[in-house]
Design a protein around this motif. Structure first.
Motif, PDB file in Angstrom:
ATOM      1  N   THR A  51       0.839  -1.192   0.000  1.00 41.59           N
ATOM      2  CA  THR A  51       0.000   0.000   0.000  1.00 41.59           C
ATOM      3  C   THR A  51       0.875   1.244   0.000  1.00 41.59           C
ATOM      4  O   THR A  51       2.062   1.185   0.317  1.00 41.59           O
ATOM      5  N   ARG A  66      -4.503   1.874  -1.332  1.00 46.78           N
ATOM      6  CA  ARG A  66      -4.055   0.743  -2.139  1.00 46.78           C
ATOM      7  C   ARG A  66      -3.347   1.288  -3.386  1.00 46.78           C
ATOM      8  O   ARG A  66      -3.554   2.444  -3.761  1.00 46.78           O
ATOM      9  N   TRP A  69      -4.498   4.316  -6.110  1.00 46.68           N
ATOM     10  CA  TRP A  69      -5.346   5.343  -5.515  1.00 46.68           C
ATOM     11  C   TRP A  69      -4.521   6.609  -5.289  1.00 46.68           C
ATOM     12  O   TRP A  69      -3.428   6.558  -4.757  1.00 46.68           O
ATOM     13  N   ARG A  85      -9.663   6.718  -7.685  1.00 47.22           N
ATOM     14  CA  ARG A  85      -9.061   5.781  -8.646  1.00 47.22           C
ATOM     15  C   ARG A  85     -10.016   5.739  -9.819  1.00 47.22           C
ATOM     16  O   ARG A  85     -11.124   5.219  -9.710  1.00 47.22           O
ATOM     17  N   VAL A 180     -13.643  -1.637  -8.069  1.00 46.21           N
ATOM     18  CA  VAL A 180     -12.637  -1.402  -7.016  1.00 46.21           C
ATOM     19  C   VAL A 180     -13.137  -1.849  -5.647  1.00 46.21           C
ATOM     20  O   VAL A 180     -12.612  -1.424  -4.622  1.00 46.21           O
ATOM     21  N   ASP A 183     -10.427  -3.175  -3.259  1.00 45.70           N
ATOM     22  CA  ASP A 183      -9.573  -2.105  -2.728  1.00 45.70           C
ATOM     23  C   ASP A 183     -10.277  -1.331  -1.635  1.00 45.70           C
ATOM     24  O   ASP A 183      -9.699  -1.043  -0.584  1.00 45.70           O
TER      25      ASP A 183
END
Length: 194
Positions: A51, A66, A69, A85, A180, A183
């Motif tokens: 991350t 993550r 992002w 994102r 996503v 995430d």
């Protein structure tokens, strides 16, 4: 040694030759699938790194973005952060500790921020959950339409820690949020709210 029977049609191959050739395309397709799958695995392994550096919001919430992002903005007053994102946005807000728990935090967020920001909104049923360290939270989905007519879908997680409350609001144009979901779950479930 018998000869191959003559084909019924002139453009038809003899039976023995058809048997020999029918496995070649199958083997080629299987090899291509294996190559593509291995390539996808290699790319996923290469991009799934650790991350990003942690983000602190209001000195009481830590979030680890993550890969992929980006932090759009952070503010000290009110303590907030926005990440994105692609078309998906994640807004993070920190509030004072709440005596009525995560359900109260969620209700205040819906009435004070979510409903006023959308032209139409339908709120789903809230379900209990927890964040890192056992911080109690509630999660609910919503669908809505912006004042500009863009249909959105979102999910809100409201948490109530011992010294602060937090709201995570992830939203995107319809159909984009699912791309996503993993995430979002990893970032929010792993967030530390003190």
């Amino acid at each position: 040694m018998p000869l191959d029977p003559m084909p019924v049609r002139p453009d038809e191959a003899p039976a023995q030759r058809v048997r020999e050739r029918r496995w070649v395309p199958t083997l080629i397709v299987a090899a291509l699938i294996l190559i593509v799958a291995q390539g996808a695995r290699t790319v996923a392994d290469a991009t799934a790194g650790a991350t990003g550096p942690p983000i602190t919001v209001g000195s009481v919430l830590t979030l680890r973005p993550r890969p992929g992002w980006d932090v759009v903005s952070t503010t000290a007053v009110p303590p907030a952060a926005r990440l994105h994102r692609g078309p998906v946005l994640l807004d993070v807000f920190v509030y004072p500790a709440a005596s009525d728990g995560p359900g109260g935090v969620a209700a205040r967020y819906v009435e004070g921020a979510l409903r006023p920001s959308l032209a139409q909104v339908t709120i789903g049923e809230a379900a209990p959950t927890t964040l890192a360290g056992g911080v109690p939270a509630v999660r609910f989905g919503y669908v809505g339409v912006t004042h500009d007519g863009v249909p959105l879908e979102g999910v809100v997680i409201a948490a109530s820690g011992s010294s602060a409350s937090a709201v995570f609001d992830a939203y995107a144009p319809r159909g984009e949020l699912a791309t996503v979901a993993g995430d979002l779950q990893a970032m929010i479930d792993g967030a530390e709210v003190r």
